[in-house]
Design a protein around this motif. Structure first.
Motif, PDB file in Angstrom:
ATOM      1  N   ARG A  95      32.402  50.676   0.334  1.00 62.56           N
ATOM      2  CA  ARG A  95      31.505  50.263   1.419  1.00 62.56           C
ATOM      3  C   ARG A  95      31.636  48.762   1.637  1.00 62.56           C
ATOM      4  O   ARG A  95      31.931  48.004   0.715  1.00 62.56           O
ATOM      5  CB  ARG A  95      30.055  50.621   1.092  1.00 62.56           C
ATOM      6  CG  ARG A  95      29.751  52.101   1.277  1.00 62.56           C
ATOM      7  CD  ARG A  95      28.308  52.389   0.978  1.00 62.56           C
ATOM      8  NE  ARG A  95      27.968  53.750   1.360  1.00 62.56           N
ATOM      9  CZ  ARG A  95      26.894  54.395   0.950  1.00 62.56           C
ATOM     10  NH1 ARG A  95      26.048  53.786   0.133  1.00 62.56           N
ATOM     11  NH2 ARG A  95      26.653  55.618   1.346  1.00 62.56           N
ATOM     12  N   ALA A 115      30.897  51.234  -4.112  1.00 63.17           N
ATOM     13  CA  ALA A 115      31.531  52.488  -3.684  1.00 63.17           C
ATOM     14  C   ALA A 115      30.487  53.485  -3.217  1.00 63.17           C
ATOM     15  O   ALA A 115      29.365  53.526  -3.728  1.00 63.17           O
ATOM     16  CB  ALA A 115      32.341  53.082  -4.833  1.00 63.17           C
ATOM     17  N   THR A 147      31.134  52.559   4.929  1.00 63.78           N
ATOM     18  CA  THR A 147      32.552  52.758   4.646  1.00 63.78           C
ATOM     19  C   THR A 147      33.334  52.694   5.955  1.00 63.78           C
ATOM     20  O   THR A 147      32.767  52.722   7.047  1.00 63.78           O
ATOM     21  CB  THR A 147      32.796  54.130   4.000  1.00 63.78           C
ATOM     22  OG1 THR A 147      32.458  55.152   4.962  1.00 63.78           O
ATOM     23  CG2 THR A 147      31.937  54.304   2.750  1.00 63.78           C
ATOM     24  N   ARG A 148      34.664  52.636   5.832  1.00 66.43           N
ATOM     25  CA  ARG A 148      35.501  52.657   7.033  1.00 66.43           C
ATOM     26  C   ARG A 148      35.271  53.947   7.824  1.00 66.43           C
ATOM     27  O   ARG A 148      35.220  53.931   9.052  1.00 66.43           O
ATOM     28  CB  ARG A 148      36.978  52.524   6.643  1.00 66.43           C
ATOM     29  CG  ARG A 148      37.366  51.153   6.092  1.00 66.43           C
ATOM     30  CD  ARG A 148      38.863  51.104   5.797  1.00 66.43           C
ATOM     31  NE  ARG A 148      39.285  49.778   5.355  1.00 66.43           N
ATOM     32  CZ  ARG A 148      39.330  49.405   4.079  1.00 66.43           C
ATOM     33  NH1 ARG A 148      38.960  50.262   3.133  1.00 66.43           N
ATOM     34  NH2 ARG A 148      39.737  48.195   3.740  1.00 66.43           N
ATOM     35  N   PRO A 184      35.111  56.114  -1.685  1.00 65.74           N
ATOM     36  CA  PRO A 184      35.402  55.117  -0.649  1.00 65.74           C
ATOM     37  C   PRO A 184      34.577  53.850  -0.847  1.00 65.74           C
ATOM     38  O   PRO A 184      33.444  53.901  -1.340  1.00 65.74           O
ATOM     39  CB  PRO A 184      35.006  55.829   0.644  1.00 65.74           C
ATOM     40  CG  PRO A 184      33.982  56.832   0.226  1.00 65.74           C
ATOM     41  CD  PRO A 184      34.379  57.273  -1.153  1.00 65.74           C
TER      42      PRO A 184
END
Length: 404
Positions: free
Chosen positions: A81, A70, A37-38, A79
Motif C-alpha cells: 500500500r 502491506a 494498493t496499485r 500487495p
C-alpha cells in the motif's frame, strides 16, 4: 489534519478516470491519508494498472508518496500500500499583525513542527519586518532539522488589503511604507522558494476551515481586534473578490451613522465603533484605564461591568452589519476570532442577538455562530494551507515529478 478530498466510489470510476490526467491528480486522491494498493487505485480511478504503476513510481521518486505497509494477501505476495507522505516537504508560515508576529514550519499535512511568536511592529516598514521574517524562518528550519531546499513555499499574512495575485499590499492604513511593496519578490529572492501573500483574515479563515470545519463549504471568519475584518470561505475556497478586497467588514458604515472618525478617513465605520480599540477608547472616556483590545479582554475577565456592557454593545453593532452579510452570503458557520473574541460569550451573545432577529429565517435555520477553536494559530495554519494547496495542485505536482 490533512484535508480530505471528496470520496470517489466505484460507481463514479469512469468519471474519475476522465478527471485523473496525471500523477498530480493521483496524489490529490491520496491526500486523504488512506493507504491504497496499485490495484485499489486502478479500481477507484478506472485507469490501467500499468498507468497507475507509472504514476505511483514517479510520486515515490519525488518523495510525495511512500510505502505504507502491506495489504491482506488474497494469495501470493501481499500487495504494498502507498500513502501521501506529508514529510516530503515543509512550509514556512508567517502571520503578521499590527504589533505581533507568529511563525511556524509545518509539514504538508499542516502539522506544526516548530513555531515562534514575538512582538513586531508592522509600522517599522517592509525592509525591517521582512528581514526579521527571513531570519526567523531560517532559524525555525534549522531547529526542525530541515533545509531551505525542502521548502514547498512560504505563506505570509499581512494586516491590510493585499492584491493576492501580485503579493503586494494596497493602501494599507496601519502599514506605513508598505503600499505597493513587492513582498512576494523580496521574500522569493531571500528564501529561494515560491511565496504567497494574503490578508491576515483570509488566512485565518482558511486555517479555521482546514482545522475545524473541513466539511463546511460556506464559512465566515470575523476577526475582532484592533480592527475588524472578515475572511470568506465560499464553496470551500477563499473568496477574495476582483482585487482582493472582499471581506472588508470593518469599513461598512453603521445604519445609525455615528460621527466617529475612522482611520480610513470616513466616519461611522463599524471598526471605529465596535473594534477592540474603539471599546478601549470608550472605557477611557469613563475614566477606566484601557489602551488596547487586550486591556479590554483583561477587564472583562476580571468582571468589569462597563467593559462587559460595551463588549456586548460592540457585538450588537457587529451583528447589525453581519445580518446583511448573512442574508447575502448564507454561511453555515460564523467563527468569531481575534483578541476581542477571547472574551467568550459576551461578544458572541450580542452578535447572535441581532443576527437571529434581523436575518431571514431560512438563512439562520442551521447557522452556527461560534468562537474560534484554533485561537492564535489560525493564521499560521491558514498560511501553511495556502502554500500546500498551491504547491500540491495537480499541474505543479506533474511539473515537479517531470522535472520541469
Amino acid at each position: 489534519m490533512a484535508r480530505t478530498p471528496g470520496s470517489v466510489t466505484r460507481a463514479t470510476a469512469s468519471a474519475t478516470a476522465n478527471a485523473v490526467a496525471g500523477a498530480g491528480d493521483l496524489l490529490s486522491l491520496l491526500r486523504d491519508g488512506e493507504p491504497r494498493t496499485r490495484s485499489e487505485l486502478a479500481a477507484v480511478t478506472g485507469l490501467a494498472r500499468s498507468t497507475v504503476t507509472q504514476r505511483v513510481d514517479a510520486l515515490l521518486a519525488s518523495g510525495l508518496l511512500a510505502p505504507a505497509g502491506a495489504a491482506v494477501s488474497t494469495g501470493g505476495r501481499p500487495p504494498v500500500r502507498f500513502a501521501f507522505n506529508p514529510g516530503a516537504r515543509v512550509t514556512f508560515a508567517a502571520d503578521l499583525g499590527a504589533t505581533h508576529a507568529r511563525f511556524a514550519v509545518t509539514d504538508l499535512a499542516g502539522r506544526v513542527l516548530e513555531e515562534h511568536r514575538e512582538d513586531l511592529d508592522i509600522a517599522l516598514g517592509p525592509d525591517h519586518v521582512l528581514d526579521r521574517v527571513v531570519t526567523v524562518g531560517e532559524r525555525l528550519l534549522d531547529h526542525s532539522g530541515r533545509e531551505a531546499s525542502e521548502l514547498l513555499g512560504v505563506g505570509l499574512g499581512l494586516p491590510g488589503p493585499v492584491e493576492h495575485s501580485a503579493g503586494r499590499p494596497v493602501n494599507p492604513p496601519i502599514m506605513p511604507g508598505w503600499d505597493g511593496f513587492d513582498v512576494q519578490g523580496h521574500l522569493t529572492q531571500r528564501l529561494d522558494a515560491p511565496v504567497l501573500v494574503d490578508n491576515d483574515v483570509n488566512i485565518m479563515a482558511l486555517g479555521e476551515h482546514f482545522a475545524t470545519w473541513p466539511d463546511e463549504q460556506h464559512l465566515l471568519f470575523i476577526k475582532v481586534a484592533t480592527g475588524i475584518g472578515c475572511g470568506i470561505i465560499s464553496d470551500g475556497h477563499v473568496h477574495r473578490g476582483a482585487q482582493g478586497a472582499a471581506g472588508d467588514l470593518g469599513h461598512v458604515q453603521l445604519a445609525r451613522e455615528e460621527q466617529v472618525l475612522c482611520r480610513c478617513g470616513n466616519v461611522g465605520c463599524l471598526e471605529a465603533v465596535a473594534s477592540g480599540a474603539a471599546v478601549a477608547r470608550r472605557l477611557q472616556e469613563q475614566g477606566i484605564d484601557a489602551s488596547s483590545a487586550l486591556d479590554v479582554v483583561e477587564l472583562a475577565r476580571a468582571g468589569s461591568v462597563p467593559a462587559i456592557q460595551l463588549i456586548r454593545e460592540a457585538g450588537r453593532d457587529i451583528g447589525e452589519v453581519l445580518a446583511a452579510v448573512v442574508n447575502l452570503l448564507n454561511p453555515s458557520v460564523i467563527v468569531i476570532g481575534g483578541s476581542l473574541g477571547l472574551v467568550g460569550d459576551h461578544l458572541i451573545a450580542g452578535i447572535r442577538e441581532v443576527i437571529y432577529r434581523r436575518s431571514l429565517p431560512l438563512a439562520t435555520q442551521h447557522l452556527r455562530i461560534v468562537s474560534s477553536r484554533t485561537g492564535d494559530r489560525a493564521g499560521i495554519l491558514g498560511a501553511a494551507v495556502m502554500v500546500i494547496d498551491h504547491g500540491l495542485a495537480p499541474s505543479r505536482v506533474d511539473a515537479r515529478v517531470n522535472g520541469t
